[in-house]
Design a protein around this motif. Structure first.
Motif, short mmCIF file in Angstrom:
data_model
loop_
_atom_site.label_atom_id
_atom_site.label_comp_id
_atom_site.label_asym_id
_atom_site.label_seq_id
_atom_site.Cartn_x
_atom_site.Cartn_y
_atom_site.Cartn_z
N MET A 1 55.09 62.19 48.25
CA MET A 1 53.90 61.36 47.46
C MET A 1 54.69 60.48 46.07
O MET A 1 55.26 60.55 45.40
N PHE A 2 53.22 60.07 45.54
CA PHE A 2 53.06 59.57 43.97
C PHE A 2 52.31 60.19 43.08
O PHE A 2 51.44 60.29 43.55
N THR A 3 53.13 59.75 41.83
CA THR A 3 51.98 60.48 40.63
C THR A 3 50.90 59.58 40.88
O THR A 3 50.81 58.02 41.46
N ILE A 4 49.72 59.87 39.56
CA ILE A 4 48.51 58.87 39.91
C ILE A 4 48.70 57.64 38.99
O ILE A 4 48.55 56.64 39.46
N GLY A 5 50.25 57.95 38.15
CA GLY A 5 50.57 56.94 37.22
C GLY A 5 51.30 55.62 38.03
O GLY A 5 51.21 54.77 38.39
N ASP A 6 52.51 56.53 39.42
CA ASP A 6 52.55 55.04 40.00
C ASP A 6 52.07 54.23 41.12
O ASP A 6 52.13 53.70 41.38
N PHE A 7 50.64 55.60 41.64
CA PHE A 7 50.09 54.72 42.20
C PHE A 7 48.67 54.34 41.23
O PHE A 7 48.72 53.31 42.43
N ALA A 8 48.54 54.07 40.67
CA ALA A 8 47.72 53.38 39.81
C ALA A 8 48.25 51.54 39.82
O ALA A 8 47.77 50.79 39.83
N HIS A 9 49.78 52.22 39.72
CA HIS A 9 50.71 50.62 39.80
C HIS A 9 50.96 50.01 40.64
O HIS A 9 50.49 49.14 40.67
N LEU A 10 51.24 51.24 41.54
CA LEU A 10 51.15 50.08 43.01
C LEU A 10 49.62 49.15 43.48
O LEU A 10 49.65 48.33 44.65
N GLY A 11 48.43 50.24 43.10
CA GLY A 11 47.47 49.61 44.08
C GLY A 11 46.67 48.80 43.14
O GLY A 11 45.81 48.40 42.66
N ARG A 12 47.41 48.39 41.37
CA ARG A 12 46.70 47.50 40.41
C ARG A 12 45.28 48.03 40.52
O ARG A 12 43.92 46.41 40.11
N VAL A 13 45.19 49.47 39.65
CA VAL A 13 44.07 49.54 38.94
C VAL A 13 44.68 51.19 37.74
O VAL A 13 45.75 51.43 37.57
N SER A 14 43.49 50.84 37.38
CA SER A 14 43.62 51.84 36.07
C SER A 14 43.71 53.51 36.18
O SER A 14 43.08 53.43 37.60
#
Length: 273
Positions: A1-14
């Motif tokens: 699983m990804f943390t919200i920070g890592d997931f945001a980075h992968l998805g190019r969103v804040s």
């Protein structure tokens, strides 16, 4: 699983946008740690996030995005939604282009403020003329409201003249009449040499002669026509006249060739104060 920070980075969103998508039920996290409150996302959810971002980039609302993501639309419905969005974007581009032209016209007017020579204004009589015309209503007399109304009227008028076998006999002449509130009746006409007939799907009328009219030749598009109108208005006031009604615009050379070569005569009926 990804943390919200890592997931945001992968998805190019804040991170803030991910929290918003969670709040509106578009993309809730796969797991929320009960003790820390940390949000976690799976790799599978990245595909949904990428689709969400792509649809948002097209300008769809979140409600529309939700319907598409949840596959509640048929292919035909999705095509219709995107076709509507395309039409909206094209209309926005036209409006923005018109606004840009008005800004550029205003800049040109500022640059030549006070430089309009008053000897370009001629007082003369204008003979009566017969025109075929169509009428529509504009929200105001401003170019930003007149332009979108009068521009489609002329193609419609010429199409109807062609069907009726009527050949224009002279220049296009636009006239204006005050209506309710700030509204203006916009009449797009062209000189003709035929009698009125109930068979026509356009009016044939005689514009009355003007005993005295202050006239000026405006060159270029009508986006900066206010500059010419202001010059005439200043001349009228300075020479002890008053204006009667709204102007006539006679399109001596308009719509073909280089716009810098377009020529329109503005005619304002006047009387001595």
């Amino acid at each position: 699983m990804f943390t919200i920070g890592d997931f945001a980075h992968l998805g190019r969103v804040s991170v803030r946008m991910l929290r918003h998508y969670d709040a509106v039920g578009l993309l809730p996290p796969a797991h929320v740690d009960p003790s820390s409150g940390y949000r976690f996302y799976t790799a599978l959810q990245l595909q949904r996030l990428n689709r969400l971002v792509a649809l948002k980039d097209l300008g769809l609302t979140l409600d529309q995005v939700r319907v598409v993501l949840d596959e509640k639309l048929s292919v035909e419905q999705l095509h219709g939604m995107l076709s509507l969005r395309r039409a909206e974007l094209r209309q926005q581009i036209l409006a923005d282009s018109s606004r840009l032209r008005r800004v550029e016209a205003r800049l040109r007017a500022i640059e030549r403020e006070g430089a309009m020579p008053t000897d370009e204004i001629v007082v003369k009589s204008v003979p009566a003329v017969r025109v075929a015309r169509l009428t529509a209503t504009a929200a105001s007399y401003g170019p930003e409201d007149i332009g979108p109304v009068i521009q489609p009227l002329y193609p419609q008028l010429f199409e109807r003249l062609g069907r009726a076998g009527v050949t224009p006999a002279g220049h296009g002449i636009a006239t204006y009449e005050s209506a309710a509130g700030d509204e203006v009746l916009v009449r797009a006409g062209v000189t003709v040499a035929v009698d009125p007939s109930p068979a026509y799907d356009f009016e044939v009328v005689d514009l009355p002669a003007l005993a005295e009219a202050a006239t000026i030749v405006h060159r270029g598009t009508m986006d900066d026509v206010d500059t010419s109108y202001q010059a005439v208005a200043a001349w009228i006031e300075a020479h002890g006249y008053k204006q009667n009604g709204l102007a006539r615009e006679v399109y001596l050379n308009y719509g073909e060739g280089d716009p810098a070569d377009w020529v329109t005569e503005l005619q304002l009926e006047i009387t001595k104060v």
